[in-house]
Design a protein around this motif. Structure first.
Motif, PDB file in Angstrom:
ATOM      1  N   SER A 170       0.843  -1.190   0.000  1.00 43.79           N
ATOM      2  CA  SER A 170       0.000   0.000   0.000  1.00 43.79           C
ATOM      3  C   SER A 170       0.880   1.241   0.000  1.00 43.79           C
ATOM      4  CB  SER A 170      -0.908   0.004   1.234  1.00 43.79           C
ATOM      5  OG  SER A 170      -1.618   1.226   1.321  1.00 43.79           O
ATOM      6  N   GLN A 171       0.505   2.216  -0.851  1.00 45.67           N
ATOM      7  CA  GLN A 171       1.254   3.469  -0.926  1.00 45.67           C
ATOM      8  C   GLN A 171       0.258   4.629  -0.970  1.00 45.67           C
ATOM      9  OE1 GLN A 171       5.376   3.590  -1.787  1.00 45.67           O
ATOM     10  NE2 GLN A 171       4.362   2.706  -0.018  1.00 45.67           N
ATOM     11  N   VAL A 172       0.351   5.507   0.026  1.00 52.01           N
ATOM     12  CA  VAL A 172      -0.522   6.679   0.105  1.00 52.01           C
ATOM     13  C   VAL A 172       0.257   7.954  -0.197  1.00 52.01           C
ATOM     14  CG1 VAL A 172      -2.011   8.045   1.622  1.00 52.01           C
ATOM     15  CG2 VAL A 172      -2.083   5.545   1.730  1.00 52.01           C
ATOM     16  N   VAL A 173       1.491   8.023   0.293  1.00 47.35           N
ATOM     17  CA  VAL A 173       2.322   9.212   0.056  1.00 47.35           C
ATOM     18  C   VAL A 173       2.731   9.256  -1.419  1.00 47.35           C
ATOM     19  CG1 VAL A 173       4.485  10.370   0.607  1.00 47.35           C
ATOM     20  CG2 VAL A 173       3.164   9.264   2.418  1.00 47.35           C
ATOM     21  N   THR A 174       2.404  10.358  -2.086  1.00 46.63           N
ATOM     22  CA  THR A 174       2.629  10.443  -3.532  1.00 46.63           C
ATOM     23  C   THR A 174       3.512  11.619  -3.943  1.00 46.63           C
ATOM     24  OG1 THR A 174       0.603  11.754  -3.814  1.00 46.63           O
ATOM     25  CG2 THR A 174       0.402   9.366  -4.006  1.00 46.63           C
ATOM     26  N   GLN A 175       4.030  12.388  -2.977  1.00 45.13           N
ATOM     27  CA  GLN A 175       4.872  13.522  -3.337  1.00 45.13           C
ATOM     28  C   GLN A 175       6.039  13.067  -4.205  1.00 45.13           C
ATOM     29  OE1 GLN A 175       3.468  13.156  -0.447  1.00 45.13           O
ATOM     30  NE2 GLN A 175       2.756  15.093   0.391  1.00 45.13           N
ATOM     31  N   ARG A 176       6.231  13.813  -5.293  1.00 41.45           N
ATOM     32  CA  ARG A 176       7.309  13.516  -6.245  1.00 41.45           C
ATOM     33  C   ARG A 176       7.240  12.075  -6.738  1.00 41.45           C
ATOM     34  NH1 ARG A 176      12.558  16.772  -3.654  1.00 41.45           N
ATOM     35  NH2 ARG A 176      11.529  18.814  -3.563  1.00 41.45           N
ATOM     36  N   ASP A 177       6.036  11.556  -6.870  1.00 44.86           N
ATOM     37  CA  ASP A 177       5.794  10.202  -7.384  1.00 44.86           C
ATOM     38  C   ASP A 177       6.487   9.127  -6.555  1.00 44.86           C
ATOM     39  OD1 ASP A 177       4.127  11.019  -9.415  1.00 44.86           O
ATOM     40  OD2 ASP A 177       5.726  11.172 -10.902  1.00 44.86           O
ATOM     41  N   ALA A 178       6.533   9.345  -5.238  1.00 47.56           N
ATOM     42  CA  ALA A 178       7.178   8.364  -4.358  1.00 47.56           C
ATOM     43  C   ALA A 178       6.514   6.998  -4.466  1.00 47.56           C
ATOM     44  CB  ALA A 178       7.135   8.850  -2.910  1.00 47.56           C
ATOM     45  N   HIS A 179       5.188   6.970  -4.655  1.00 47.07           N
ATOM     46  CA  HIS A 179       4.476   5.680  -4.730  1.00 47.07           C
ATOM     47  C   HIS A 179       4.905   4.886  -5.956  1.00 47.07           C
ATOM     48  CE1 HIS A 179       2.308   8.414  -7.253  1.00 47.07           C
ATOM     49  NE2 HIS A 179       1.368   7.554  -7.583  1.00 47.07           N
ATOM     50  N   LEU A 180       5.195   5.583  -7.054  1.00 41.66           N
ATOM     51  CA  LEU A 180       5.626   4.892  -8.271  1.00 41.66           C
ATOM     52  C   LEU A 180       7.067   4.402  -8.141  1.00 41.66           C
ATOM     53  CD1 LEU A 180       4.155   7.344 -10.948  1.00 41.66           C
ATOM     54  CD2 LEU A 180       3.059   5.373  -9.860  1.00 41.66           C
ATOM     55  N   LEU A 181       7.925   5.245  -7.608  1.00 36.55           N
ATOM     56  CA  LEU A 181       9.333   4.878  -7.446  1.00 36.55           C
ATOM     57  C   LEU A 181       9.472   3.690  -6.497  1.00 36.55           C
ATOM     58  CD1 LEU A 181      10.857   8.476  -7.149  1.00 36.55           C
ATOM     59  CD2 LEU A 181      10.899   6.973  -9.143  1.00 36.55           C
ATOM     60  N   ASN A 182       8.745   3.730  -5.374  1.00 36.61           N
ATOM     61  CA  ASN A 182       8.836   2.644  -4.397  1.00 36.61           C
ATOM     62  C   ASN A 182       8.319   1.330  -4.966  1.00 36.61           C
ATOM     63  OD1 ASN A 182       9.888   4.344  -2.441  1.00 36.61           O
ATOM     64  ND2 ASN A 182       7.906   4.762  -1.491  1.00 36.61           N
ATOM     65  N   MET A 186      10.367  -2.125  -5.540  1.00 36.14           N
ATOM     66  CA  MET A 186       9.908  -3.370  -4.937  1.00 36.14           C
ATOM     67  C   MET A 186       9.809  -4.493  -5.964  1.00 36.14           C
ATOM     68  SD  MET A 186       6.878  -5.340  -4.690  1.00 36.14           S
ATOM     69  CE  MET A 186       5.578  -4.171  -5.094  1.00 36.14           C
ATOM     70  N   SER A 187       9.191  -4.226  -7.106  1.00 36.35           N
ATOM     71  CA  SER A 187       9.028  -5.277  -8.114  1.00 36.35           C
ATOM     72  C   SER A 187      10.365  -5.726  -8.678  1.00 36.35           C
ATOM     73  CB  SER A 187       8.111  -4.790  -9.242  1.00 36.35           C
ATOM     74  OG  SER A 187       8.655  -3.673  -9.907  1.00 36.35           O
ATOM     75  N   ALA A 188      11.291  -4.777  -8.868  1.00 36.68           N
ATOM     76  CA  ALA A 188      12.622  -5.128  -9.371  1.00 36.68           C
ATOM     77  C   ALA A 188      13.367  -5.998  -8.358  1.00 36.68           C
ATOM     78  CB  ALA A 188      13.414  -3.870  -9.677  1.00 36.68           C
ATOM     79  N   ALA A 189      13.218  -5.690  -7.081  1.00 40.00           N
ATOM     80  CA  ALA A 189      13.910  -6.459  -6.046  1.00 40.00           C
ATOM     81  C   ALA A 189      13.399  -7.895  -5.992  1.00 40.00           C
ATOM     82  CB  ALA A 189      13.724  -5.777  -4.691  1.00 40.00           C
ATOM     83  N   PHE A 190      12.103  -8.094  -6.131  1.00 41.63           N
ATOM     84  CA  PHE A 190      11.553  -9.454  -6.106  1.00 41.63           C
ATOM     85  C   PHE A 190      11.998 -10.249  -7.324  1.00 41.63           C
ATOM     86  CE2 PHE A 190       8.629  -8.151  -2.729  1.00 41.63           C
ATOM     87  CZ  PHE A 190       8.571  -9.321  -1.984  1.00 41.63           C
ATOM     88  N   LEU A 200       2.893 -13.303  -6.305  1.00 49.47           N
ATOM     89  CA  LEU A 200       2.082 -12.290  -6.948  1.00 49.47           C
ATOM     90  C   LEU A 200       2.395 -10.940  -6.303  1.00 49.47           C
ATOM     91  CD1 LEU A 200      -1.436 -13.987  -7.044  1.00 49.47           C
ATOM     92  CD2 LEU A 200      -0.136 -13.241  -9.052  1.00 49.47           C
ATOM     93  N   LEU A 201       2.553  -9.918  -7.099  1.00 48.53           N
ATOM     94  CA  LEU A 201       2.839  -8.584  -6.583  1.00 48.53           C
ATOM     95  C   LEU A 201       1.643  -7.684  -6.859  1.00 48.53           C
ATOM     96  CD1 LEU A 201       6.541  -8.179  -7.808  1.00 48.53           C
ATOM     97  CD2 LEU A 201       5.710  -8.990  -5.575  1.00 48.53           C
ATOM     98  N   ILE A 202       1.097  -7.107  -5.794  1.00 52.07           N
ATOM     99  CA  ILE A 202      -0.107  -6.290  -5.895  1.00 52.07           C
ATOM    100  C   ILE A 202       0.149  -4.958  -5.209  1.00 52.07           C
ATOM    101  CG2 ILE A 202      -2.556  -6.140  -5.322  1.00 52.07           C
ATOM    102  CD1 ILE A 202      -2.519  -9.238  -5.153  1.00 52.07           C
ATOM    103  N   ALA A 203      -0.141  -3.868  -5.896  1.00 56.23           N
ATOM    104  CA  ALA A 203       0.021  -2.535  -5.340  1.00 56.23           C
ATOM    105  C   ALA A 203      -1.339  -1.871  -5.225  1.00 56.23           C
ATOM    106  CB  ALA A 203       0.947  -1.691  -6.211  1.00 56.23           C
ATOM    107  N   ALA A 214       1.651  -3.043 -15.626  1.00 54.37           N
ATOM    108  CA  ALA A 214       2.803  -3.528 -16.389  1.00 54.37           C
ATOM    109  C   ALA A 214       3.984  -2.574 -16.260  1.00 54.37           C
ATOM    110  CB  ALA A 214       2.423  -3.701 -17.859  1.00 54.37           C
ATOM    111  N   ASP A 215       3.723  -1.282 -16.306  1.00 53.02           N
ATOM    112  CA  ASP A 215       4.793  -0.293 -16.192  1.00 53.02           C
ATOM    113  C   ASP A 215       5.474  -0.355 -14.828  1.00 53.02           C
ATOM    114  OD1 ASP A 215       6.270   2.171 -17.029  1.00 53.02           O
ATOM    115  OD2 ASP A 215       5.111   3.072 -15.408  1.00 53.02           O
ATOM    116  N   LEU A 216       4.696  -0.670 -13.795  1.00 53.18           N
ATOM    117  CA  LEU A 216       5.247  -0.737 -12.441  1.00 53.18           C
ATOM    118  C   LEU A 216       5.856  -2.100 -12.132  1.00 53.18           C
ATOM    119  CD1 LEU A 216       2.400   1.108 -10.505  1.00 53.18           C
ATOM    120  CD2 LEU A 216       4.632   2.024 -11.161  1.00 53.18           C
ATOM    121  N   GLY A 217       5.640  -3.076 -13.010  1.00 50.85           N
ATOM    122  CA  GLY A 217       6.221  -4.394 -12.802  1.00 50.85           C
ATOM    123  C   GLY A 217       5.457  -5.260 -11.831  1.00 50.85           C
TER     124      GLY A 217
END
Length: 259
Positions: A170-182, A186-190, A200-203, A214-217
């Motif tokens: 879960s990602q609520v903080v979105t300043q400077r697209d933090a939710h997308l970067l995080n 995460m998906s790259a690390a897995f 399964l990875l669910i955001a 797909a863009d977020l992996g």
């Protein structure tokens, strides 16, 4: 259903819309004029400032009402529509037991510096959301809620240790697209740690666009208003799809014909 529609305010198709915003201008006639100018540039004409209120000494909050000429073509709308049925808890449990013959393990967390656990708790905790009980209520789900501000390496480690079938972030903080970067981190690390054996990875979160999976992996993105039942039904759909996928088999080599 009509293909072309316009906003509705007082009468059908009048194009009336209402919007709100803040400008870094002290409250007063000049600020109201600036708000009308911005609204005109947004395509709202005529524009009426129906409310303005100072926020501190140098900022003003506005509500603007007016008409736009834009037309919405519903054939051009692109969204992610649910392709699986909503299942009652009893059917979720029965299906998981039949397919896996064990409990399905779900690990959830807020990653990075995000400390807003209301969303992840609404999905995971038994109290749930809007009268819909959380995943802890499901007998055939084992839920591990790691809470807030979990680092990506720690999430991967715990998911591996728990032998997670699914990871919910879960990602609520979105300043400077933090939710997308995080989420991308995460998906790259897995993928690096577990490859094709990853869970399964669910955001999820109020600012996510479900079209960005797909863009977020990740396998799925859930937006604002998602209920625990939707997530539980998706988990069943996903494991059924995985089990139904044909296994890759090597093509047998042709025998050499005798001369």
């Amino acid at each position: 259903m009509k293909r072309h529609v316009r906003p509705y305010g007082d009468t059908t198709g009048d194009g009336m819309v209402q919007t709100s915003f803040t400008l870094p201008v002290p409250a007063g006639p000049r600020a109201d004029g600036a708000a009308r100018q911005l609204a005109n540039k947004m395509g709202i004409d005529p524009a009426m400032v129906v409310h303005s209120h100072p926020i501190g000494d140098d900022f003003t909050f506005f509500v603007v009402y007016g008409s736009v000429r834009h037309i919405v073509d519903l054939d051009d709308v692109r969204v992610v529509e649910r392709e699986y049925p909503l299942l009652p808890p009893a059917e979720v449990n029965t299906t998981i037991r039949r397919i896996l013959r064990r409990k399905l393990v779900v690990v959830g967390a807020c990653i990075g510096t995000d400390a807003h656990t209301v969303g992840i708790d609404a999905i995971l905790n038994i109290k749930g959301f809007a009268g819909d009980k959380g995943l802890e209520y499901y007998r055939e789900l084992k839920v591990v809620n790691l809470g807030a501000q979990v680092s990506v390496p720690e999430l991967v480690r715990r998911a591996r240790a728990e032998k997670a079938d699914a990871v919910l972030v879960s990602q609520v903080v979105t300043q400077r697209d933090a939710h997308l970067l995080n989420t991308r981190e995460m998906s790259a690390a897995f993928r690096e740690a577990l490859g094709e054996r990853r869970p399964l990875l669910i955001a999820g979160g109020p600012r996510f666009d479900p079209l960005m999976a797909a863009d977020l992996g990740v396998d799925r993105v859930f937006g604002r208003g998602t209920t625990p039942g939707e997530v539980a039904s998706y988990l069943v759909h996903a494991i059924q799809t995985t089990k139904a996928a044909p296994a890759k088999t090597a093509t047998p080599a042709k025998k050499k014909e005798n001369a």
